[in-house]
Design an enzyme around this catalytic site. Structure first.
Site, mmCIF file in Angstrom:
data_model
loop_
_atom_site.group_PDB
_atom_site.id
_atom_site.type_symbol
_atom_site.label_atom_id
_atom_site.label_comp_id
_atom_site.label_asym_id
_atom_site.label_seq_id
_atom_site.Cartn_x
_atom_site.Cartn_y
_atom_site.Cartn_z
ATOM 1 N N GLY A 14 0.839 -1.198 0.000
ATOM 2 C CA GLY A 14 0.000 0.000 0.000
ATOM 3 C C GLY A 14 0.872 1.246 0.000
ATOM 4 N NE ARG A 87 -12.691 1.434 14.609
ATOM 5 C CZ ARG A 87 -12.655 1.777 15.894
ATOM 6 N NH1 ARG A 87 -11.503 2.056 16.458
ATOM 7 N NH2 ARG A 87 -13.752 1.838 16.611
ATOM 8 C CG ASN A 100 -5.165 -5.327 10.871
ATOM 9 O OD1 ASN A 100 -5.442 -5.757 9.749
ATOM 10 N ND2 ASN A 100 -5.177 -4.039 11.150
ATOM 11 C CG HIS A 180 0.721 5.012 17.134
ATOM 12 N ND1 HIS A 180 1.236 6.278 17.011
ATOM 13 C CD2 HIS A 180 0.157 4.723 15.941
ATOM 14 C CE1 HIS A 180 0.988 6.734 15.790
ATOM 15 N NE2 HIS A 180 0.333 5.813 15.122
#
Length: 312
Positions: A14, A87, A100, A180
């Site tokens: 990606g 998401r 995932n 994160h």
């Protein structure tokens, strides 16, 4: 016999994966293999060929291969995992984590099979939990499974400080700890502009605003893009880690590392200051935290643990 060239495989072609592959090749850090699922094999090959055709113009020598076959990754020094789904509207966080995690486990099996001595860097979100899943699946020592978020979060913090002070970003240092997410902990006390403590240069309300913007940094870009998420800065952050490892630079970088008692936490992956070098994670640096910073970090750890509860 010629010297063996460095080899980096990037799983997931990606925007972030492809940009990481390009930056790694452009810096001549390694030959790069870009991997995606069989349904995306041709687009992956196309991206790799496009990058390769930029090499005469940009003046770099690196082989770039696009593939859906993990055999092509064999003998990688570093494997960067960016694969996974984003998401989607209406999708619960738990669904995202479960999906995932499955991807992480299947990718990791292939990585371990073909590159049993590699160092793995994970970017897939939620990254603290996904790094843990890869660590568990791989059976690798903790030094060889690390995650990236702190360099990105710190880069955002440094960017906003530089803008506020109208100074070069090169002169701004800082550190962001924790998971994160919205509970990350930018350590203002350890932040400097040209060696001058940030707190002497900016009033508290401006610093607080920068801290808040840093916490929401990923969301700000998602909202502006309207479709997708950040990829230039995440890819640049991954490339910095790759370079630190391949050149054995022993850089002090915020990294998602496995804690075994450091900062008072056990058996969890969390963003902390580390030394990154040829062996991957060389050392975790423990900073003295104030009560406020420690309570903020505790909150961040709780957020990470809540996500980890969903892991199988």
């Amino acid at each position: 016999m010629g010297k063996k060239r460095n080899k980096v495989s990037v799983i997931g072609a990606g925007f972030t994966g492809a940009t990481t592959a390009f930056l790694t090749a452009q810096k001549e850090l390694a030959d790069v293999v870009l991997v995606d699922i069989p349904q995306l094999e041709n687009p992956t090959k196309g991206k790799a060929l496009d990058m390769l055709e930029a090499s005469p113009v940009q003046g770099f020598d690196a082989n770039i291969t696009g593939t859906a076959n993990y055999e092509d990754t064999a003998g990688s020094d570093i494997v960067v995992i960016t694969a996974g789904i984003a998401r989607k509207p209406g999708m619960s966080r738990d669904d995202l984590v479960a999906t995932n995690e499955k991807i992480m486990r299947s990718v990791t099996k292939e990585v371990v099979k073909y590159s049993p001595d590699c160092i793995i860097i994970v970017l897939t979100n939620p990254v603290d939990a996904m790094t843990y899943a890869v660590y568990k699946e791989s059976g690798f020592p903790k030094e060889r499974v690390i995650g990236q978020s702190g360099i990105l979060d710190t880069a955002r913090f440094r960017t906003f400080v530089a803008q506020e002070l109208n100074l070069s970003v090169k002169d701004i240092t800082g550190f962001v700890l924790g998971g994160h997410g919205d509970d990350m902990v930018p350590l203002v006390r350890y932040s400097y502009a040209g060696g001058i403590p940030l707190e002497t240069l900016l009033p508290k309300d401006r610093i607080d605003a920068i801290v808040e913007r840093t916490r929401k940094g990923g969301g700000e870009i998602v909202n502006l893009l309207g479709n997708g998420s950040a990829y230039y800065a995440p890819a640049a952050s991954l490339t910095e880690m790759v370079e630190a490892i391949l050149k054995d630079q022993r850089r002090v970088l915020p990294t998602i590392a496995y804690l075994e008692g450091e900062y008072g936490y056990e058996g969890i992956y969390l963003g902390v200051p580390t030394i990154i070098g040829g062996n991957g994670l060389e050392q975790i640096i423990e900073l003295e935290l104030t009560e406020t910073e420690k309570s903020q970090l505790d909150k961040s750890v709780e957020s990470v643990k809540n996500v980890m509860k969903v892991l199988s």
